[in-house]
Enzyme design. Structure first.
Site, PDB file in Angstrom:
ATOM      1  N   ARG A   1       0.832  -1.205   0.000  1.00 16.35           N
ATOM      2  CA  ARG A   1       0.000   0.000   0.000  1.00 16.35           C
ATOM      3  C   ARG A   1       0.866   1.254   0.000  1.00 16.35           C
ATOM      4  O   ARG A   1       0.429   2.314  -0.416  1.00 16.35           O
ATOM      5  CB  ARG A   1      -0.874   0.052   1.276  1.00 16.35           C
ATOM      6  CG  ARG A   1      -1.974  -0.955   1.347  1.00 16.35           C
ATOM      7  CD  ARG A   1      -2.631  -0.928   2.732  1.00 16.35           C
ATOM      8  NE  ARG A   1      -3.152   0.374   3.094  1.00 16.35           N
ATOM      9  CZ  ARG A   1      -4.321   0.866   2.715  1.00 16.35           C
ATOM     10  NH1 ARG A   1      -5.115   0.139   1.971  1.00 16.35           N
ATOM     11  NH2 ARG A   1      -4.713   2.065   3.098  1.00 16.35           N
TER      12      ARG A   1
ATOM     13  N   ARG B   1      10.027   5.848  -2.820  1.00 16.94           N
ATOM     14  CA  ARG B   1      10.370   6.745  -3.935  1.00 16.94           C
ATOM     15  C   ARG B   1      11.825   7.191  -3.855  1.00 16.94           C
ATOM     16  O   ARG B   1      12.374   7.382  -2.773  1.00 16.94           O
ATOM     17  CB  ARG B   1       9.475   7.990  -3.903  1.00 16.94           C
ATOM     18  CG  ARG B   1       8.000   7.679  -3.971  1.00 16.94           C
ATOM     19  CD  ARG B   1       7.231   8.832  -4.601  1.00 16.94           C
ATOM     20  NE  ARG B   1       5.794   8.596  -4.483  1.00 16.94           N
ATOM     21  CZ  ARG B   1       5.051   9.051  -3.487  1.00 16.94           C
ATOM     22  NH1 ARG B   1       5.582   9.800  -2.536  1.00 16.94           N
ATOM     23  NH2 ARG B   1       3.764   8.780  -3.444  1.00 16.94           N
TER      24      ARG B   1
ATOM     25  N   ARG C   1      -8.918  -5.856  13.636  1.00 17.00           N
ATOM     26  CA  ARG C   1      -8.347  -4.906  14.592  1.00 17.00           C
ATOM     27  C   ARG C   1      -9.342  -3.766  14.737  1.00 17.00           C
ATOM     28  O   ARG C   1      -9.991  -3.346  13.765  1.00 17.00           O
ATOM     29  CB  ARG C   1      -7.011  -4.348  14.098  1.00 17.00           C
ATOM     30  CG  ARG C   1      -5.956  -5.388  13.954  1.00 17.00           C
ATOM     31  CD  ARG C   1      -5.562  -6.028  15.259  1.00 17.00           C
ATOM     32  NE  ARG C   1      -4.676  -5.178  16.037  1.00 17.00           N
ATOM     33  CZ  ARG C   1      -4.234  -5.511  17.239  1.00 17.00           C
ATOM     34  NH1 ARG C   1      -4.616  -6.637  17.822  1.00 17.00           N
ATOM     35  NH2 ARG C   1      -3.412  -4.704  17.888  1.00 17.00           N
TER      36      ARG C   1
ATOM     37  N   ARG D   1      -0.311   6.399  16.019  1.00 10.65           N
ATOM     38  CA  ARG D   1      -0.153   7.692  15.358  1.00 10.65           C
ATOM     39  C   ARG D   1      -0.959   8.761  16.077  1.00 10.65           C
ATOM     40  O   ARG D   1      -1.853   8.452  16.871  1.00 10.65           O
ATOM     41  CB  ARG D   1      -0.577   7.612  13.888  1.00 10.65           C
ATOM     42  CG  ARG D   1      -1.990   7.107  13.651  1.00 10.65           C
ATOM     43  CD  ARG D   1      -2.225   6.842  12.154  1.00 10.65           C
ATOM     44  NE  ARG D   1      -3.588   6.359  11.900  1.00 10.65           N
ATOM     45  CZ  ARG D   1      -4.030   5.921  10.727  1.00 10.65           C
ATOM     46  NH1 ARG D   1      -3.236   5.909   9.664  1.00 10.65           N
ATOM     47  NH2 ARG D   1      -5.274   5.504  10.568  1.00 10.65           N
TER      48      ARG D   1
ATOM     49  N   GLU E   1      -4.003   7.452  18.564  1.00  2.93           N
ATOM     50  CA  GLU E   1      -4.743   6.305  18.034  1.00  2.93           C
ATOM     51  C   GLU E   1      -4.108   5.000  18.526  1.00  2.93           C
ATOM     52  O   GLU E   1      -2.915   4.775  18.331  1.00  2.93           O
ATOM     53  CB  GLU E   1      -4.696   6.386  16.506  1.00  2.93           C
ATOM     54  CG  GLU E   1      -5.696   5.518  15.813  1.00  2.93           C
ATOM     55  CD  GLU E   1      -5.771   5.822  14.315  1.00  2.93           C
ATOM     56  OE1 GLU E   1      -5.808   7.014  13.929  1.00  2.93           O
ATOM     57  OE2 GLU E   1      -5.780   4.865  13.540  1.00  2.93           O
TER      58      GLU E   1
ATOM     59  N   TYR F   1      -9.544  -5.286   3.083  1.00  2.00           N
ATOM     60  CA  TYR F   1      -8.959  -3.980   3.445  1.00  2.00           C
ATOM     61  C   TYR F   1      -9.198  -3.056   2.251  1.00  2.00           C
ATOM     62  O   TYR F   1      -8.452  -3.090   1.286  1.00  2.00           O
ATOM     63  CB  TYR F   1      -7.461  -4.205   3.658  1.00  2.00           C
ATOM     64  CG  TYR F   1      -6.657  -3.094   4.317  1.00  2.00           C
ATOM     65  CD1 TYR F   1      -7.143  -1.815   4.501  1.00  2.00           C
ATOM     66  CD2 TYR F   1      -5.372  -3.372   4.773  1.00  2.00           C
ATOM     67  CE1 TYR F   1      -6.364  -0.840   5.112  1.00  2.00           C
ATOM     68  CE2 TYR F   1      -4.586  -2.399   5.378  1.00  2.00           C
ATOM     69  CZ  TYR F   1      -5.095  -1.144   5.548  1.00  2.00           C
ATOM     70  OH  TYR F   1      -4.314  -0.173   6.150  1.00  2.00           O
TER      71      TYR F   1
ATOM     72  N   ASP G   1     -10.115   0.826   0.525  1.00  2.00           N
ATOM     73  CA  ASP G   1     -10.164   2.276   0.661  1.00  2.00           C
ATOM     74  C   ASP G   1     -11.517   2.782   0.153  1.00  2.00           C
ATOM     75  O   ASP G   1     -12.239   2.056  -0.524  1.00  2.00           O
ATOM     76  CB  ASP G   1      -9.035   2.903  -0.155  1.00  2.00           C
ATOM     77  CG  ASP G   1      -7.666   2.556   0.409  1.00  2.00           C
ATOM     78  OD1 ASP G   1      -7.581   2.298   1.622  1.00  2.00           O
ATOM     79  OD2 ASP G   1      -6.700   2.542  -0.372  1.00  2.00           O
TER      80      ASP G   1
HETATM   81  N1  UDP Z   1       3.067   1.008   8.257  1.00  2.00           N
HETATM   82  C1  UDP Z   1       4.192   1.007   9.037  1.00  2.00           C
HETATM   83  N2  UDP Z   1       4.734   2.200   9.443  1.00  2.00           N
HETATM   84  C2  UDP Z   1       4.177   3.385   9.134  1.00  2.00           C
HETATM   85  C3  UDP Z   1       3.021   3.383   8.331  1.00  2.00           C
HETATM   86  C4  UDP Z   1       2.485   2.177   7.920  1.00  2.00           C
HETATM   87  O1  UDP Z   1       4.716  -0.048   9.369  1.00  2.00           O
HETATM   88  O2  UDP Z   1       4.706   4.421   9.559  1.00  2.00           O
HETATM   89  C5  UDP Z   1       2.504  -0.301   7.819  1.00  2.00           C
HETATM   90  C6  UDP Z   1       1.489  -0.854   8.821  1.00  2.00           C
HETATM   91  O3  UDP Z   1       1.577  -2.263   8.825  1.00  2.00           O
HETATM   92  C7  UDP Z   1       0.183  -0.390   8.252  1.00  2.00           C
HETATM   93  C8  UDP Z   1       0.428  -0.534   6.753  1.00  2.00           C
HETATM   94  O4  UDP Z   1       1.806  -0.173   6.603  1.00  2.00           O
HETATM   95  O5  UDP Z   1      -0.919  -1.163   8.693  1.00  2.00           O
HETATM   96  C9  UDP Z   1      -0.451   0.286   5.875  1.00  2.00           C
HETATM   97  O6  UDP Z   1      -0.337   1.638   6.242  1.00  2.00           O
HETATM   98  P1  UDP Z   1      -1.434   2.745   5.862  1.00  2.00           P
HETATM   99  O7  UDP Z   1      -0.851   4.062   6.223  1.00  2.00           O
HETATM  100  O8  UDP Z   1      -1.886   2.525   4.471  1.00  2.00           O
HETATM  101  O9  UDP Z   1      -2.598   2.360   6.888  1.00  2.00           O
HETATM  102  P2  UDP Z   1      -4.039   3.043   7.176  1.00  2.00           P
HETATM  103  O10 UDP Z   1      -3.921   4.532   7.007  1.00  2.00           O
HETATM  104  O11 UDP Z   1      -5.018   2.364   6.259  1.00  2.00           O
HETATM  105  O12 UDP Z   1      -4.245   2.679   8.616  1.00  2.00           O
END
Ligand code: UDP
Length: 380
Positions: free
Chosen positions: A169, A173, A246, A276, A297, A345, A347
């Site tokens: 996901r 870059r 979860r 986060r 969160e 999962y 979006d």
């Molecule tokens: N992830 C991570 N570190 C980060 C951000 C994301 O390890 O700083 C991993 C984590 O397993 C997460 C997945 O990447 O569930 C997908 O992240 P995304 O930001 O897409 O999650 P969402 O915003 O859908 O919760």
């Protein structure tokens, strides 16, 4: 009858009401429409809050972007996420700035690419899980700095148990582009997502009932068709067992001014208990607010009374899902659609695209007196 007023239910209702002559009842067990996309202004600050965590609208499909923009006004918003790792702030997703920050270098794009190839574990040919995917493509330094701890907290298990698709996901870059998403169209609805959902279901043939919990044991024979967007295992009263999810809880905080300077800061170590912090006024930077509201969160296993957020899709879950799908396939006059009913999962743009598409499939099947498919997707 549509069970659930999230994007799946609302888009279906909109399409069926405007393209056929049916009347529709929508039931939602909560006291608001919109499911987990629900937004509401915080009474204390006036800031538009994404009540169930941050939602940023992204899509590559012009027809989906045009569709949502035809309903409400969107403003440009680029999601720029920062990461806290070992007490330092880095740029995410992993980009040239992140690599240069972490390794204290000043690589050019080509140099960074060559460097990362030396870090990646080339002995992993075909990454089979999240960890292998990370070790193969970014190497252990970046993996442990940004992904291992966050993922362990987010999913409550070792990253070796998770599919590689979760990591895919997030882009990597070799330039300074720090847009968190790769999509062509991105924005935020000016008056929030609930206003958009409201617009979708605002039709004389659609009737919405809130605080109304659906039970599959109820007599629904009065309806020509039921579209169910709740959890698939709940429909069957969990007869094969519960699918793993979860859930997320939030600690709400207030401050003056600007708390963290960006909408989202990830805390990537295992020790910090939350994953986060999101500060919602940064989603609407066209508005001015002197105070701020932000949310820590926390992720945990979803218990029966919790709201399910993220489908875990571990091997055990996928086996259960197959059983539930097989049981659903023989049902008549029912559709299982959306994140919870198909256990994926997804979006927002996936959900909207699939509901738009399914409405056409459904109406076509109806016109030719065929049984519409029970699911919008084949198993994956
Ligand atoms: N992830 C991570 N570190 C980060 C951000 C994301 O390890 O700083 C991993 C984590 O397993 C997460 C997945 O990447 O569930 C997908 O992240 P995304 O930001 O897409 O999650 P969402 O915003 O859908 O919760």
């Amino acid at each position: 009858m549509i069970i659930g007023s999230g994007f799946s239910g609302a888009v279906l209702a909109h399409q069926l009401a405007t393209k056929s002559d049916c009347t529709i009842d929508i039931w939602d067990e909560r006291d608001h429409i919109g499911g987990n996309c629900h937004t509401e202004r915080d009474p204390q600050t006036g800031i538009m809050v994404h009540q169930y965590g941050p939602h940023i609208f992204n899509t590559d499909k012009k027809e989906i972007w045009d569709f949502v923009n035809s309903l409400v006004e969107f403003r440009p918003y680029v999601h720029r996420v920062k990461a806290m790792s070992n007490g330092k702030v880095y740029s995410l997703p992993v980009n040239l700035h992140t690599i240069n920050q972490l390794f204290q270098r000043s690589f050019t794009p080509d140099e960074a690419k060559a460097f990362l190839e030396t870090l990646g574990d080339q002995s992993i040919d075909d990454p089979k899980n999240f960890e292998e995917q990370a070790l193969r493509f970014i190497g252990k330094e970046l993996y442990y700095a940004f992904f291992y701890g966050y993922t362990k907290k987010q999913w409550g298990c070792e990253p070796t148990e998770l599919p590689a698709s979760i990591l895919k996901r997030i882009p990597v870059r070799f330039n300074y582009d720090d847009n968190y998403h790769n999509n062509i169209f991105t924005g935020i609805p000016v008056e929030g997502y609930t206003a958009l959902i409201q617009k979708l279901i605002d039709h004389p043939c659609i009737r919405v009932s809130l605080n109304k919990k659906f039970d599959p044991a109820m007599d629904i024979s009065g309806y020509d068709h039921v579209f169910y967007t709740g959890p698939i295992d709940a429909w069957f009263n969990f007869k094969y067992g519960r699918l793993g999810y979860r859930t997320v809880t939030f600690e709400k905080c207030y401050a003056d001014g600007d708390f963290q300077g960006t909408a989202q800061m990830n805390y990537c170590d295992v020790e910090t208990p939350f994953t986060r912090i999101t500060e919602h006024k940064h989603f609407t930077n066209w508005e001015k607010h002197d105070t701020t509201i932000y949310f820590k969160e926390f992720s945990k296993e979803s218990e029966p009374t919790d709201i399910p957020y993220y489908p875990k899709r571990l091997e055990h879950d996928k086996g259960l899902l197959l059983q539930y799908r097989a049981a659903a396939a023989s049902l008549q006059k029912i559709t299982f659609i959306g994140r919870l009913a198909t256990y994926r999962y997804m979006d927002m743009h996936h959900v909207i695209g699939e509901a738009l598409n399914y409405a056409t499939v459904f109406l076509t099947a109806l016109a030719s007196q065929q049984k519409p498919p029970v699911f919008p997707n084949t198993e994956n």
